[in-house]
Write a protein that holds these residues in place. Structure first.
Motif, short mmCIF file in Angstrom:
data_model
loop_
_atom_site.label_atom_id
_atom_site.label_comp_id
_atom_site.label_asym_id
_atom_site.label_seq_id
_atom_site.Cartn_x
_atom_site.Cartn_y
_atom_site.Cartn_z
N PRO A 30 0.80 -1.24 0.00
CA PRO A 30 0.00 0.00 0.00
C PRO A 30 0.83 1.28 0.00
N ALA A 34 1.01 3.92 -3.11
CA ALA A 34 0.62 5.32 -2.92
C ALA A 34 1.74 6.26 -3.33
N GLU A 158 -1.60 5.73 2.87
CA GLU A 158 -2.07 6.19 1.57
C GLU A 158 -1.79 7.67 1.33
N TRP A 162 1.62 9.29 -0.91
CA TRP A 162 1.18 9.95 -2.15
C TRP A 162 1.72 11.37 -2.19
N TYR A 185 -8.48 9.53 -0.41
CA TYR A 185 -8.18 8.10 -0.37
C TYR A 185 -7.61 7.69 0.99
N ALA A 189 -9.21 4.90 3.57
CA ALA A 189 -8.41 3.79 4.10
C ALA A 189 -8.71 3.53 5.57
N VAL A 286 -7.60 0.33 -4.45
CA VAL A 286 -6.27 0.86 -4.77
C VAL A 286 -6.08 1.02 -6.28
N MET A 289 -7.20 4.35 -7.06
CA MET A 289 -6.20 5.37 -6.71
C MET A 289 -5.32 5.71 -7.91
#
Length: 300
Positions: A30, A34, A158, A162, A185, A189, A286, A289
């Motif tokens: 994850p 991200a 996340e 990012w 996002y 999560a 995801v 995303m």
């Protein structure tokens, strides 16, 4: 219940495979994903600065996320002795203080390596390390709260990676669009992290950890988790439509429709089907995303 450190009394040093298990490689995906979403959303070619891409992935996954897993397992060793006694620390395969030593060593390594990512990467990594310890370790131990704990993990799994990927590769503060999509996002999560708590209900209840499945009961907690996962995606779809990106909005809407179908199955047996949903609905989450990251790359 005390942790059984005597199952392997002759072992004073952990086996390499036990250490790898302690760092839980499956959880590295994850934050790495991200981070890559952040790079894509910034509109910068990863091949133009591939050392920063590789270093960021290494930090997000094995180093920072691995550190957080080691710290969490060390601080949760008594809970795990009830829920999952086969884990490396309660089983004795990672003996003595080795779990704590690994967590501290990786914390220091994370801060040192992040200096190579520049001020944005360094600052974000310091926040992530502090958050990992605040989640697991007393006296803060935000894990005890079913609201603050999953929220913090969602943000660090996340949202923060990012933001970091976009900031590092563009060498500056990300745009409003990047920040708001990453934040949405990250909020969603929270629901994913709540579903993750279903596997530890018995131990959490005995050790006074007020996860939402413990406080609300599995059925209500599952409904709340589904709602928390779905609503941010509805807002993402709406924003993409506002920004004249209907194709990407439609793709995420299709993903959300499939998630809702899977959510209905999850709600028939939340405790039993939570792992199944993590492999199906969360995969769709995801994927959305990255669709959103492609949609907003380089600005809207």
């Amino acid at each position: 219940m005390s942790v059984n450190l005597d199952l392997h009394p002759a072992r004073s040093v952990p086996a390499p495979l036990a250490l790898l298990e302690l760092l839980k490689p499956v959880t590295w995906f994850p934050p790495i994903w991200a981070y890559l979403c952040g790079i894509v959303s910034a509109g910068v070619s990863p091949f133009s600065s591939w050392p920063l891409v590789i270093l960021g992935m290494l930090l997000a996954g094995p180093v920072v996320c691995g550190m957080s897993q080691a710290a969490n397992d060390w601080c949760d060793r008594e809970v795990d002795a009830i829920n999952e006694p086969h884990r490396p620390i309660p089983s004795g395969r990672v003996p003595g203080l080795w779990g704590l030593i690994v967590a501290i060593a990786l914390s220091a390594l994370a801060v040192a390596l992040s200096w190579l990512l520049g001020p944005w990467g360094f600052g974000a990594t310091c926040v992530a390390v502090l958050a990992a310890w605040a989640y697991s370790a007393p006296p803060v131990r935000l894990k005890r709260s079913g609201w603050w704990g999953p929220g913090l993990v969602g943000l660090c799994y996340e949202g923060l990676p990012w933001f970091t990927g976009a900031a590092v590769l563009s060498a500056g503060a990300p745009s409003f669009e990047i920040v708001i999509i990453a934040l949405l996002y990250a909020i969603g999560a929270h629901g994913i992290m709540t579903l993750n708590d279903f596997k530890a209900i018995a131990g959490d209840r005995r050790m006074g950890i007020r996860s939402l499945p413990v406080v609300m009961g599995p059925a209500a907690a599952a409904r709340l988790a589904c709602t928390v996962m779905a609503l941010p995606q509805v807002i993402v779809i709406s924003l993409l439509l506002i920004w004249s990106l209907p194709l990407y909005a439609a793709l995420i809407a299709l993903s959300l429709a499939l998630q809702i179908r899977f959510m209905k199955t999850l709600l028939t047996d939340p405790e039993g089907r939570a792992p199944w949903y993590n492999a199906t609905g969360v995969t769709l989450y995801v994927t959305g995303m990255m669709v959103a990251a492609v949609a907003i790359r380089g600005g809207v």
